[in-house]
Each structure stands twice: as C-alpha cells, then as structure tokens.
Design an enzyme around this catalytic site. Structure first.
Site, PDB file in Angstrom:
ATOM      1  N   GLY A   1      -4.996  -6.750 -11.701  1.00  0.00           N
ATOM      2  CA  GLY A   1      -5.684  -5.572 -12.234  1.00  0.00           C
ATOM      3  C   GLY A   1      -5.232  -5.348 -13.663  1.00  0.00           C
ATOM      4  O   GLY A   1      -5.329  -6.245 -14.504  1.00  0.00           O
TER       5      GLY A   1
ATOM      6  N   GLU B   1       3.389   0.995  -9.862  1.00  0.00           N
ATOM      7  CA  GLU B   1       2.570   0.675  -8.691  1.00  0.00           C
ATOM      8  C   GLU B   1       2.837   1.615  -7.513  1.00  0.00           C
ATOM      9  O   GLU B   1       2.499   1.302  -6.379  1.00  0.00           O
ATOM     10  CB  GLU B   1       2.811  -0.780  -8.274  1.00  0.00           C
ATOM     11  CG  GLU B   1       2.604  -1.797  -9.382  1.00  0.00           C
ATOM     12  CD  GLU B   1       1.181  -1.838  -9.922  1.00  0.00           C
ATOM     13  OE1 GLU B   1       0.234  -1.539  -9.171  1.00  0.00           O
ATOM     14  OE2 GLU B   1       1.015  -2.172 -11.108  1.00  0.00           O
TER      15      GLU B   1
END
Length: 192
Positions: free
Chosen positions: A27, A99
């Site tokens: 990503g 994250e």
C-alpha cells in the site's frame, strides 16, 4: 472502541530475533517508506491480492468517518506486486505504530525480479480486526474514498499515489485501477 494492534504485534515479537529482514509493502509503503532501510527493491508475493477493504480511522479517515485503505486477502494463485525493504528490527516501533489500525505482522515468502526468494514480514489486516470494512461495490468504495480525510491527508491521495506507484512498477491491479477510474469520474461529476 480501540483498533490498536501495536501491543499484539509487540507481544508476538515476530522477527525480532533477526539482525536484518525483508518487509513487503503493498500500500502506502510502496511510495512512502518514512523509515530507514538498508535496501529496497520490487518484489511479489503469491496467494494474496490487494483490496480496499480495511478502514482507516487514524490516517486517511476518522473514527466517525473512516477512509478505506489496502489490505491483503487470500487468493490462491494470484500474485501481488509491491516493494520490499531490507530493514532491522529497530524500525518495528515505527512500523507497529504506522500499521496499528488493525494490521498484524505475518510471515511471507517474497520473490524478487532475479527469481530469488526470501522470507519476510508483511502487515495484513484480516476480517477479524475491528477496523475491517469488508467487500463493497467499486462505486461505494470510490465514493467513500472521495469524501474521507484524516490526519495523514485525503483518502483520495492514498489511492492515487498507490495507483501511480503500481504503474511505475508495471503492476496490473484491476481492483485498484477500477477504484481510481471511478474516483476520477466522481470528481469530474462534481467539478473537481
């Protein structure tokens, strides 16, 4: 409601016994590392595909209006292109925080352009995490991305930067490119 997976990743201590290891980014890690790394090169993993099924309550949206960001879902035989970074465990603190919104550390086998392989680390948000938004029509995903904004900026920037980075890697990702195309149509309809 807490979506924070930082403690779970630290308790698992996966890969902390190594001096160096590979990290697979699929990503925003493809185009924006934000941490020190030893080496970086394109890589693929097999059996996974990128999907905009994860909510972003901390970067590209808010708890009240989450954005949508990429995660990986199992897909036998599929190949996902991304960027691999050679790192040390010293960056785990940064990565675990970055994250933290539902992503956990997993082990994965990576393949590099020269055909070599190595095991490494990947952060994946699964359907069991509290920020999971799940599958939705392309139009609905694009519309949510069009209006979402968080501390890291507009959700649209995440999508457009990812699509651009995938093109630079010559990666074919029908899901990402379909959402990008629909987002551009929505923006054109609204004169943006």
């Amino acid at each position: 409601m807490s979506f924070d997976t930082t403690a779970a990743n630290r308790e698992a201590a996966r890969f902390e016994d190594r001096d160096e290891l590979w990290l697979f980014g699929y990503g925003s890690l493809i185009y924006k590392a934000g941490f020190d790394y030893i080496d970086r090169k394109p890589a693929t993993i097999t059996g996974w595909q990128r999907r905009f099924w994860q909510g972003s309550h901390d970067h590209r949206g808010t708890p009240e209006a989450p954005g949508r960001v990429a995660t990986l879902v199992e897909a036998p035989g599929k190949v996902c292109t991304g960027m691999a970074y050679r790192i040390t465990p010293a960056v785990f603190g940064h990565l675990d925080h970055r994250e933290k919104n539902g992503y956990l550390r997993f082990s994965t086998e990576m393949t590099f352009a020269d055909g070599s392989h190595d095991e490494g680390l990947v952060y994946i948000a699964t359907a069991e995490n509290e920020a999971w938004l799940g599958e939705a029509p392309i139009d609905a995903i694009a519309r949510q991305i069009a209006v979402s904004h968080g501390p890291s900026g507009p959700n649209r920037d995440y999508l457009l930067n990812l699509a651009d980075a995938l093109r630079k890697l010559e990666a074919d990702d029908a899901h990402v490119f379909a959402i990008e195309a629909r987002l551009r149509e929505i923006e054109a309809e609204h004169g943006r």
